[in-house]
Design an enzyme around this catalytic site. Structure first.
Site, mmCIF file in Angstrom:
data_model
loop_
_atom_site.group_PDB
_atom_site.id
_atom_site.type_symbol
_atom_site.label_atom_id
_atom_site.label_comp_id
_atom_site.label_asym_id
_atom_site.label_seq_id
_atom_site.Cartn_x
_atom_site.Cartn_y
_atom_site.Cartn_z
ATOM 1 N N HIS A 368 44.252 41.485 49.805
ATOM 2 C CA HIS A 368 44.051 41.841 48.397
ATOM 3 C C HIS A 368 44.086 40.650 47.469
ATOM 4 O O HIS A 368 44.158 40.814 46.262
ATOM 5 C CB HIS A 368 45.118 42.840 47.930
ATOM 6 C CG HIS A 368 45.063 44.148 48.638
ATOM 7 N ND1 HIS A 368 44.388 45.233 48.151
ATOM 8 C CD2 HIS A 368 45.595 44.545 49.815
ATOM 9 C CE1 HIS A 368 44.502 46.249 48.982
ATOM 10 N NE2 HIS A 368 45.240 45.851 50.006
ATOM 11 N N LYS A 556 46.615 45.760 32.190
ATOM 12 C CA LYS A 556 46.821 45.340 33.576
ATOM 13 C C LYS A 556 48.042 44.431 33.585
ATOM 14 O O LYS A 556 48.559 44.082 32.520
ATOM 15 C CB LYS A 556 45.592 44.618 34.132
ATOM 16 C CG LYS A 556 45.063 43.501 33.222
ATOM 17 C CD LYS A 556 43.762 42.900 33.737
ATOM 18 C CE LYS A 556 42.525 43.685 33.393
ATOM 19 N NZ LYS A 556 41.838 44.268 34.537
ATOM 20 N N ARG A 557 48.495 44.034 34.774
ATOM 21 C CA ARG A 557 49.613 43.101 34.819
ATOM 22 C C ARG A 557 49.271 41.827 34.052
ATOM 23 O O ARG A 557 48.109 41.437 33.962
ATOM 24 C CB ARG A 557 49.948 42.754 36.278
ATOM 25 C CG ARG A 557 50.733 43.830 36.968
ATOM 26 C CD ARG A 557 52.061 44.098 36.286
ATOM 27 N NE ARG A 557 52.999 43.034 36.549
ATOM 28 C CZ ARG A 557 53.997 43.113 37.420
ATOM 29 N NH1 ARG A 557 54.213 44.226 38.110
ATOM 30 N NH2 ARG A 557 54.803 42.093 37.616
ATOM 31 N N LYS A 562 44.087 36.651 34.780
ATOM 32 C CA LYS A 562 43.483 37.836 34.150
ATOM 33 C C LYS A 562 43.105 37.560 32.684
ATOM 34 O O LYS A 562 42.451 38.362 32.035
ATOM 35 C CB LYS A 562 44.430 39.034 34.255
ATOM 36 C CG LYS A 562 44.656 39.494 35.694
ATOM 37 C CD LYS A 562 45.645 40.643 35.755
ATOM 38 C CE LYS A 562 46.086 41.006 37.163
ATOM 39 N NZ LYS A 562 45.113 41.832 37.915
ATOM 40 N N THR A 664 40.647 47.627 39.777
ATOM 41 C CA THR A 664 40.349 49.055 39.922
ATOM 42 C C THR A 664 40.385 49.729 38.558
ATOM 43 O O THR A 664 39.779 50.782 38.367
ATOM 44 C CB THR A 664 41.349 49.745 40.875
ATOM 45 O OG1 THR A 664 42.663 49.277 40.572
ATOM 46 C CG2 THR A 664 41.027 49.431 42.313
ATOM 47 N N LYS A 668 38.091 52.852 36.499
ATOM 48 C CA LYS A 668 38.631 54.002 35.750
ATOM 49 C C LYS A 668 38.012 54.072 34.359
ATOM 50 O O LYS A 668 37.690 55.156 33.857
ATOM 51 C CB LYS A 668 40.164 53.900 35.661
ATOM 52 C CG LYS A 668 40.844 53.998 37.029
ATOM 53 C CD LYS A 668 42.287 53.493 37.031
ATOM 54 C CE LYS A 668 42.738 53.227 38.467
ATOM 55 N NZ LYS A 668 43.975 52.419 38.553
#
Ligand code: 26Q
Length: 822
Positions: A368, A556-557, A562, A664, A668
């Site tokens: 991952h 998100k985290r 990110k 992911t 969504k």
């Protein structure tokens, strides 16, 4: 006529069922709490409803088990340190098909069901993407009717709760089991013993060496099972979570000697293993306790699997791989490989070659993460002291593997060293997984290519048939049917309900891309969802946001790759433009963030503080006339995602290309009709292909370009900074007191990291390099939002093309390529 009669019969049946549920609920409250419904608290009502529903679930579970035990189909065990399940009540109601019924009963009784739902703690037994993926997979496996068991740890404390104090993150424990849970059954009779430490003695018995593990400490592993219902099927699978208990309740001999505290300490030492989830996401913490957790749940799971196999099929293990697949979710359960070897060698008496053949045909591994620093490695000394017998086995696996490399590439010492499982006194868990599994996959096309061509290139060459891709997916039941009732009703009205279990059906919704009634309905649905979120924001943040503004969401985290920092710098840019020019043309925008930072990740925490301070300044500046708002939602978690996503217009998926394995959340949002602004990273690449470039806002460097920069070292962020005055302005503002006049020094580290690098490369995630292109993409977002006909057409195109991103499709792919269950 028969139709009418059928209708009446249905109504009668429903009235009967409602009555039955109501009576069950009334009785339950009386028996549990000695109260009537009227006298019961919200918490008690929640407990009672859950119990009634759990009773129904367990009935199904019993039949499903019985049916299953009479068949001998192949099964899969999904081993994962994390299962981020989210709340169970409404999900189970939907899966039982009684949600409307229960809601009506509540209404009759004057109970507000939505309030009752909120009482349920959101079990945070995972950090982020990897844990949530495991939960989506459990849902799909059950719905598709596969025989599957999830195996993990029953952490007493889930991921910390996030409190924001003066813009800083603080962590608060999450004792989610405090009030008990209706969704589990303890199975103490299926306890396994897990052994740590000690030493191995080799004794010769009848000419063969027998390994005896001595002087160890043992811990009891007690399984708790959580039922996993499928949607529209009677199939119920199980999630087995192991809890650590001391072997002896209290050592009475110590107790008798007056060493009461010593006895207690021994108990604590055992039970600490399942006490708390490690809060690091994509960042391995090399702590002994973490390795203990891994072996604890893996050993218990594998012992249980072998025990069950033996009971069902006898001691012939040759068929094991055709009856059982064991899937390991990242390297965290990698110890399963040497553990199965240990059991087959030491307990079942197989020889090495037999045991290895069975093991390597049983395990499959999913990677991952791409980031080098996130690949798990364990120090040899720690491994050896904690798991002496497994150390011997891993050592032997490695000796044999290195011999093979040597045979294939004679004289190539360097290759052997690079590929070795043990090197520099460390055990490389990914190497162990690749060597010990029959399948290795990445989680999006781009990610799998990077694994094959870069990260594990030499392994892909060595084992050309092992590597494959399975693109991630999400469950449409939770993230559309359950989270966005308005939208799911509209879709079902237009194309029927088959999409719920046959995600390809969503393509039929594409027919409505030019239908203005459908678009108007979408506008209303989104508006209502935004009102609800605005309400939540008002209550929790004391900020008034305008539901007519664009809700632009980054949840998100918190991680540098990110790039929440890129987002906030861009917000400052918009703010500067508004300040400079009151006529600056832009549709009002509400930027919404949700993100937990790992407690020890100080840069991430600084970014949270920066988002707050920027928000503080902008939200309280009357001169911008509410055209810009910044909201940071505390304690982001699954249940909050379910409220935020249906209310989002724009989905921020802006990781540095080549860094996000898949993502992911992106799926969504798409499913709920938000448009993505994103880089060509992870599954964004496939979303882009699915919807077409006109229906997504793509910007920034490609993975090939970032990788080139990493290799040639030619990236000069300082030059970018000097050449772009807008960029220079927003970078200077945090450190010159513009953002936080009292404490500009707080942001010095972020500033230095971007321009000089704090020890390492400057701006390793290309925030500066991508800034201009991000800004342009946002201008495009703004422009297109002002053309509703076009915007909503794009939303429909996103929804209609989301079918591929269902976790049902992912599971079908896993099955066809890897597990071959039926
Ligand atoms: C390892 C050792 C010690 C402590 C912690 C860890 C640890 C914990 C969690 C390492 C990694 C994780 C989580 C990784 C993760 O969530 N990866 C994400 O997986 C998603 C599902 O495949 C992808 O969509 C994301 O792109 C990926 O970042």
């Amino acid at each position: 006529m028969t139709k009418v009669l059928g209708g009446i019969a249905l109504i009668e049946k429903k009235t009967e069922e409602k009555k039955a549920f109501r009576i069950a609920l009334e009785t339950k409250i009386q028996r549990m709490f000695g109260r009537t419904i009227r006298g019961a608290s919200q918490e008690q009502i929640f407990q009672a409803i859950s119990q009634v529903v759990a009773d129904l679930v367990k009935e199904r579970w019993a039949y499903s088990r019985e049916l299953r035990s009479s068949h001998s189909e192949k099964e899969v065990y999904y081993l994962s340190m994390e299962f981020l399940m989210g709340r169970a009540l409404s999900n189970n109601l939907i899966n039982l098909g009684i949600q409307d019924l229960v809601m009506e009963v509540c209404e009759d009784l004057n109970i507000k069901f939505t309030d009752v739902e909120e009482v349920e703690p959101d079990p945070g037994l995972g950090n982020g993407g990897l844990g949530r993926l495991a939960a989506c997979f459990m849902d799909s496996l059950a719905t598709l009717g596969f025989k599957a068991t999830g195996c993990g740890i029953r952490y007493e404390y889930g991921l910390f709760k996030q409190k924001i104090i003066d813009g800083f993150q603080a962590e608060v424990p999450d004792p989610w089991l405090e009030n008990g849970t209706s969704w589990e059954i303890a199975l103490p009779e299926e306890t396994e013993i897990v052994k740590f430490g000690g030493f191995v003695e080799i004794v010769e018995e009848e000419g063969r060496s027998v390994y005896e593990h001595k002087g160890y400490q043992s811990v009891r592993a007690v399984p708790y099972e959580v039922p996993i219902l499928g949607y529209g099927t009677k199939n119920v699978n199980s999630l087995r979570l192991w809890a650590a208990r001391a072997t002896k309740h209290l050592d009475m001999s110590l107790f008798g000697q007056g060493k009461y505290l010593d006895a207690l300490e021994e108990k604590e030492l055992a039970e600490v293993i399942s006490k708390v989830l490690y809060p690091d996401d994509n960042h391995p913490e090399g702590k002994a306790l973490r390795l203990k957790q891994q072996y604890f749940f893996v050993s218990a799971s594998i012992q249980g699997i072998v025990r069950k196999y033996r009971k069902q099929y006898g001691p012939n293990f040759k068929d094991f791989p055709s009856r059982v697949s064991i899937h390991i979710n990242d390297t965290h359960p990698a110890l399963g490989i040497p553990e199965l070897m240990r059991i087959l060698l030491d307990e079942e008496g197989l020889n090495w070659d037999q045991a290895w053949e069975i093991t390597t045909n049983t395990f499959a591994y999913t990677n991952h993460t791409i980031m080098e620093e996130a690949l798990e490695k364990w120090p040899e000394s720690l491994f050896r002291d904690l798991l002496p017998r497994l150390w011997d086995i891993v050592y032997e696996i490695n000796e044999r593997f290195c011999a093979e490399i040597w045979k294939r590439y004679p004289g190539d010492w360097e290759k052997t060293a690079r590929m070795s499982i043990i090197a520099n006194h460390e055990v490389k868990m990914a190497h162990l997984c690749i060597v010990g599994s029959f399948s290795v996959n990445g989680v999006a096309q781009l990610h799998s290519n990077i694994l094959r061509e870069q990260v594990f290139q030499e392994f892909a060459e060595f084992f050309p048939n092992k590597f494959t891709n399975v693109t991630n997916g999400v469950t449409f039941r939770r993230f559309l049917l359950n989270a966005n009732k308005g939208l799911s009703d509209l879709i079902s009205d237009r194309i029927g309900t088959d999409w719920v279990t046959d995600s390809c059906e969503l393509a039929k919704f594409l027919e409505y891309q030019d239908c203005s009634t459908t678009k108007n309905a979408l506008v209303k649905i989104r508006y209502n969802n935004k009102l609800k979120l605005a309400e939540y924001i008002k209550e929790h943040n004391k900020i008034i946001v305008d539901p007519q503004s664009i809700f632009d969401v980054h949840i998100k985290r918190l991680h540098e790759y990110k790039r929440q920092l890129l987002n906030v710098l861009h917000i400052m840019y918009l703010y500067n433009r508004l300040l400079d020019d009151p006529n600056f043309d832009m549709h009002p925008r509400t930027f919404i963030f949700g993100a937990k930072a790992a407690p020890g990740y100080s840069t991430a925490k600084k970014i949270i503080k920066l988002i707050h301070d920027v928000g503080e300044r902008i939200n309280n500046d009357p001169s911008i006339n509410d055209r810009l708002k910044v909201v940071f939602l505390e304690n982001y978690r699954v249940s909050l995602a379910e409220t935020i996503i249906p209310a989002s217009d724009v989905s921020e998926q802006i990781s540095t290309a080549g860094k996000e394995a898949s993502g992911t959340g992106n799926m969504k949002f798409m499913l709920n009709g938000a448009l993505t602004i994103g880089t060509l990273d992870g599954a964004n690449v496939e979303i882009d292909e699915a919807v077409g470039r006109d229906n997504i806002f793509i910007f920034g460097l490609t993975a090939a370009q970032t990788s080139q920069f990493y290799m040639d070292g030619s990236y000069r962020p300082y030059d970018v900074y000097l050449s772009d005055p807008y960029l220079k302005q927003v970078l200077d503002q945090p450190v010159n007191g513009f953002v936080n006049a009292q404490h500009p020094e707080l942001f010095q580290e972020l500033y230095n990291g971007l321009l000089q690098g704090n020890g390492g490369m400057a701006d390793p995630y290309f925030v500066l390099k991508d800034f201009a292109s991000y800004r342009e993409a946002h201008e495009e977002v703004d422009k297109q939002y002002q053309d509703p006909k076009l915007w909503w057409k794009k939303a429909i195109i996103n929804i209609g093309n989301a079918g591929f991103f269902s976790s049902d499709r992912s599971i079908m792919d896993y099955n066809e390529r890897i597990w071959k269950l039926r």
